[in-house]
Design an enzyme around this catalytic site. Structure first.
Site, PDB file in Angstrom:
ATOM      1  CE1 TYR A  64      -4.187  -1.227  -0.736  1.00 53.77           C
ATOM      2  CE2 TYR A  64      -3.317  -3.180   1.008  1.00 53.77           C
ATOM      3  CZ  TYR A  64      -4.170  -2.587   0.118  1.00 53.77           C
ATOM      4  OH  TYR A  64      -5.276  -3.480  -0.243  1.00 53.77           O
ATOM      5  CG  ASP A 103      -7.264   5.979  -8.584  1.00 57.58           C
ATOM      6  OD1 ASP A 103      -8.083   6.993  -8.656  1.00 57.58           O
ATOM      7  OD2 ASP A 103      -7.504   5.231  -9.575  1.00 57.58           O
ATOM      8  CG  HIS A 118     -13.949  -1.178  -2.696  1.00 55.74           C
ATOM      9  ND1 HIS A 118     -13.775  -1.724  -4.032  1.00 55.74           N
ATOM     10  CD2 HIS A 118     -15.181  -1.756  -2.455  1.00 55.74           C
ATOM     11  CE1 HIS A 118     -14.934  -2.546  -4.339  1.00 55.74           C
ATOM     12  NE2 HIS A 118     -15.873  -2.624  -3.282  1.00 55.74           N
TER      13      HIS A 118
HETATM   14  P1  NAD Z   1     -10.975  -4.908 -12.618  1.00 50.76           P
HETATM   15  O1  NAD Z   1      -9.772  -4.571 -12.553  1.00 50.76           O
HETATM   16  O2  NAD Z   1     -11.582  -6.121 -12.058  1.00 50.76           O
HETATM   17  O3  NAD Z   1     -11.555  -4.520 -14.347  1.00 50.76           O
HETATM   18  C1  NAD Z   1     -11.227  -3.684 -14.738  1.00 50.76           C
HETATM   19  C2  NAD Z   1     -11.986  -3.475 -16.196  1.00 50.76           C
HETATM   20  O4  NAD Z   1     -11.654  -2.403 -16.649  1.00 50.76           O
HETATM   21  C3  NAD Z   1     -11.738  -4.756 -16.881  1.00 50.76           C
HETATM   22  O5  NAD Z   1     -12.947  -5.378 -17.413  1.00 50.76           O
HETATM   23  C4  NAD Z   1     -10.940  -4.138 -18.163  1.00 50.76           C
HETATM   24  O6  NAD Z   1     -11.163  -4.622 -19.507  1.00 50.76           O
HETATM   25  C5  NAD Z   1     -11.485  -2.513 -18.166  1.00 50.76           C
HETATM   26  N1  NAD Z   1     -10.674  -1.483 -18.604  1.00 50.76           N
HETATM   27  C6  NAD Z   1      -9.227  -1.641 -18.748  1.00 50.76           C
HETATM   28  N2  NAD Z   1      -8.847  -0.648 -19.429  1.00 50.76           N
HETATM   29  C7  NAD Z   1      -9.871   0.193 -19.713  1.00 50.76           C
HETATM   30  C8  NAD Z   1     -10.178   1.576 -20.298  1.00 50.76           C
HETATM   31  N3  NAD Z   1      -9.098   2.271 -20.767  1.00 50.76           N
HETATM   32  N4  NAD Z   1     -11.354   2.055 -20.376  1.00 50.76           N
HETATM   33  C9  NAD Z   1     -12.405   1.257 -19.868  1.00 50.76           C
HETATM   34  N5  NAD Z   1     -12.473  -0.026 -19.513  1.00 50.76           N
HETATM   35  C10 NAD Z   1     -10.866  -0.465 -19.303  1.00 50.76           C
HETATM   36  O7  NAD Z   1     -11.646  -3.574 -11.762  1.00 50.76           O
HETATM   37  P2  NAD Z   1     -13.053  -3.382 -10.835  1.00 50.76           P
HETATM   38  O8  NAD Z   1     -14.036  -4.071 -11.380  1.00 50.76           O
HETATM   39  O9  NAD Z   1     -12.863  -2.108 -10.349  1.00 50.76           O
HETATM   40  O10 NAD Z   1     -12.437  -4.454  -9.539  1.00 50.76           O
HETATM   41  C11 NAD Z   1     -11.163  -4.208  -8.851  1.00 50.76           C
HETATM   42  C12 NAD Z   1     -10.896  -4.055  -7.418  1.00 50.76           C
HETATM   43  O11 NAD Z   1      -9.489  -3.905  -7.333  1.00 50.76           O
HETATM   44  C13 NAD Z   1     -11.598  -2.958  -7.156  1.00 50.76           C
HETATM   45  O12 NAD Z   1     -12.252  -3.128  -5.945  1.00 50.76           O
HETATM   46  C14 NAD Z   1     -10.740  -1.659  -6.731  1.00 50.76           C
HETATM   47  O13 NAD Z   1     -10.858  -1.344  -5.498  1.00 50.76           O
HETATM   48  C15 NAD Z   1      -9.125  -2.415  -6.689  1.00 50.76           C
HETATM   49  N6  NAD Z   1      -8.384  -1.803  -7.585  1.00 50.76           N
HETATM   50  C16 NAD Z   1      -8.365  -0.224  -7.715  1.00 50.76           C
HETATM   51  C17 NAD Z   1      -7.652   0.386  -8.631  1.00 50.76           C
HETATM   52  C18 NAD Z   1      -7.623   1.832  -8.566  1.00 50.76           C
HETATM   53  O14 NAD Z   1      -7.879   2.388  -7.506  1.00 50.76           O
HETATM   54  N7  NAD Z   1      -7.295   2.688  -9.672  1.00 50.76           N
HETATM   55  C19 NAD Z   1      -6.653  -0.480  -9.191  1.00 50.76           C
HETATM   56  C20 NAD Z   1      -6.753  -1.776  -9.240  1.00 50.76           C
HETATM   57  C21 NAD Z   1      -7.455  -2.477  -8.522  1.00 50.76           C
END
Ligand code: NAD
Length: 249
Positions: A64, A103, A118
């Protein structure tokens, strides 16, 4: 199909939005499912569960602190800005942004009515007294050094993150926004993580028009009335502008 049939004749509509990791992908933050179920090379069970924190706090803390320091290197992208623009175009009380992301890119792009279901990487929480604090100046500590709570002196604050198996934040407010909305928009979410993935079903049965934007089809794609396949940063600005125009905002 008339894509604007969800717009009521006699009032300004309410819009609720759910975002997932995909909306931040174009900002350089890796998604979770896009990487064979690994989050920055780590299994979820090793870094995102209360059991992992109890078993191996140093690994979880290092993970983290890495995610926290990455926030200094990334910027919001056009998809984040488009949602902030949509919010500003609507009267207060007509827009709610729910994010699964930890984020801070929605806040930094100007979104105000924002629920981090989350949790937030920027925040740490005291396990003893519940105090929540940023302490972003301490992201470069040695992995074996933890942050002490200023309020009660407890020596290990934990990430203010909802780990798998814990209750999401703000569920009552989230459900109210989803039930009341005329349009429910889901962006960049694979549809695997519940209860977030089930919100589209609530929106659908309570009469909302459900729109998805994702790079590929999520596992719950059957629940959407309208789907836009592609990158959020390319699709959202145009989609938002079309709604602002048709709503005369
Ligand atoms: P996920 O990673 O399971 O799914 C992400 C989805 O976004 C995928 O289906 C992918 O095809 C799609 N994607 C990728 N690039 C894209 C783009 N440019 N435009 C549109 N779609 C795009 O994400 P989730 O469903 O949010 O679940 C993941 C868990 O992990 C969440 O609970 C989250 O809290 C955590 N997480 C958060 C972050 C962050 O805060 N940025 C990053 C990674 C994981």
């Amino acid at each position: 199909m008339n894509l604007h049939s969800w717009i009521p004749d006699d009032r300004i509509p309410k819009i609720a939005v759910l975002t997932g990791a995909g909306i931040s992908a174009e900002s350089g933050i890796r998604t979770f499912r896009g990487n064979d179920g690994l989050w920055e090379g780590h299994r979820i069970e090793d870094v995102a569960t209360p059991e992992a924190w109890a078993r191996d706090p140093e690994t979880v803390w290092r993970f983290y602190q890495g995610r926290r320091s990455q926030l200094h290197e990334v910027e919001p992208n056009p998809a984040h800005y488009a949602l902030a623009k949509l919010e500003k175009s609507l009267p207060k009380g007509h827009f709610t942004l729910i994010t699964q992301n930890v984020d801070d890119l929605h806040g930094r792009s100007g979104s105000e009515v924002l629920i981090h279901m989350h949790g937030e990487l920027r925040l740490l929480r005291c396990q003893q007294c519940g105090t929540v604090d940023e302490k972003m100046e301490l992201v470069h500590l040695e992995p074996s050094e933890y942050v002490t709570c200023d309020s009660c002196g407890d020596e290990i604050m934990r990430p203010h993150i909802v780990w798998f198996g814990e209750m999401p934040i703000g569920m009552a407010e989230i459900e109210e926004a989803v039930i009341e909305c005329d349009l429910f928009l889901v962006i960049g979410s694979s549809g695997h993580v519940y209860p977030a993935a089930g919100l589209v079903n609530i929106a659908s049965v309570t009469g909302s028009h459900c729109v998805g934007v994702n790079l590929d089809r999520p596992v719950n794609d059957f629940a959407f009335h309208e789907f836009h396949l592609g990158k959020a940063g390319e699709i959202l600005p145009e989609l938002v502008d079309s709604w602002i125009e048709v709503l005369n905002l």
